[in-house]
Design an enzyme around this catalytic site. Structure first.
Site, PDB file in Angstrom:
ATOM      1  N   SER A  49       0.860  -1.177   0.000  1.00 26.79           N
ATOM      2  CA  SER A  49       0.000   0.000   0.000  1.00 26.79           C
ATOM      3  C   SER A  49       0.899   1.230   0.000  1.00 26.79           C
ATOM      4  CB  SER A  49      -0.865   0.011   1.273  1.00 26.79           C
ATOM      5  OG  SER A  49      -1.501   1.265   1.470  1.00 26.79           O
ATOM      6  N   TYR A  61      -2.051   0.116  10.915  1.00 26.08           N
ATOM      7  CA  TYR A  61      -1.988  -0.362   9.536  1.00 26.08           C
ATOM      8  C   TYR A  61      -0.696   0.061   8.854  1.00 26.08           C
ATOM      9  CZ  TYR A  61      -3.332  -1.113   4.651  1.00 26.08           C
ATOM     10  OH  TYR A  61      -3.372  -1.523   3.345  1.00 26.08           O
TER      11      TYR A  61
END
Length: 246
Positions: free
Chosen positions: A133, A146
């Protein structure tokens, strides 16, 4: 490069980027082994593309062992299983959410890659694709659980590139920006309205957009390694900055 009968393994393949990637790789001629917890969805996709559906929970070492034991040969591995839970400040962090994110994104990738890497190398032209990501190299408020997990997953993947230099295996990290999938629903505990607001006011990426990039990477000639590919919507500048039209 011929992909006929070559096996590609895709984790987190029951929906979103994983499902789209399974379909795209099948279209390129791979036999796709799909792994995820939701076997009913996997079975439907596998039937559609002529693939193989196998249950897989990357947070469970026994599940990973059983899954990988059923994959005797492998040329491509797409580490896609992962996700986020919650959006809290560090001071309000929920340890169980952090634990799940690290187990899924980091240890899950470690377990599957470790098990299949010898088979990927033995194929003579192996390829490990890890879907991280933009959170793997950026941070944003309320996202430390995250972003820290994705930073660690990226470090794991990038280390493999050096450790296996000179061997017949390639390593590609795909770092997507905002992709409209079930990702935000999972993060917000099934709150569909809150999840929809994440993508409001601009055109996000789709799972197919990322699947196209993955397919491109794994079908390059064997001497070509696309190390790190960042893919964002045109309207996204960074993890937290978007141009939204009301």
């Amino acid at each position: 490069m011929s992909t006929s009968s070559a096996t590609a393994v895709v984790t987190g393949a029951s929906s979103g980027i994983g499902a789209a990637t399974a379909r795209r790789l099948a279209a390129e001629g791979f036999h796709v082994v799909l792994g995820a917890r939701r076997v009913d969805r996997l079975t439907e996709i596998a039937a559609e593309i002529g693939g193989t559906a196998l249950p897989l929970d990357v947070t469970d070492p026994a599940s990973v062992e059983e899954f990988t034991a059923q994959v005797p040969e492998c040329r491509v591995l797409v580490n896609n299983a992962g996700g986020a839970k919650g959006l809290a400040k560090v001071v309000d962090a929920v340890e169980d959410d952090w634990r799940w994110m690290w187990e899924t994104n980091v240890l899950g990738t470690l377990r599957v890659t470790k098990a299949l890497l010898p088979r990927l190398i033995a194929s003579g032209d192996g390829h490990v694709v890890t879907v991280t990501s933009v959170a793997a190299f950026e941070v944003y408020d309320n996202g430390a659980g995250y972003t820290s997990a994705k930073h660690a997953e990226a470090a794991l993947h990038q280390t493999l590139r050096g450790e296996h230099l000179g061997e017949p295996v390639r390593f590609t990290e795909i770092a997507p920006g905002a992709v409209e999938t079930e990702f935000s629903e999972v993060r917000f505990g099934g709150d569909k309205e809150r999840a929809a607001a994440v993508y409001r006011g601009y055109t996000p990426l789709t799972a197919d957009d990322i699947a196209d990039v993955i397919a491109f990477a794994v079908t390059r000639p064997a001497h070509v390694n696309l190390d790190h590919i960042v893919v964002r919507p045109r309207a996204q500048h960074s993890a937290g900055r978007f141009h939204r039209v009301e």
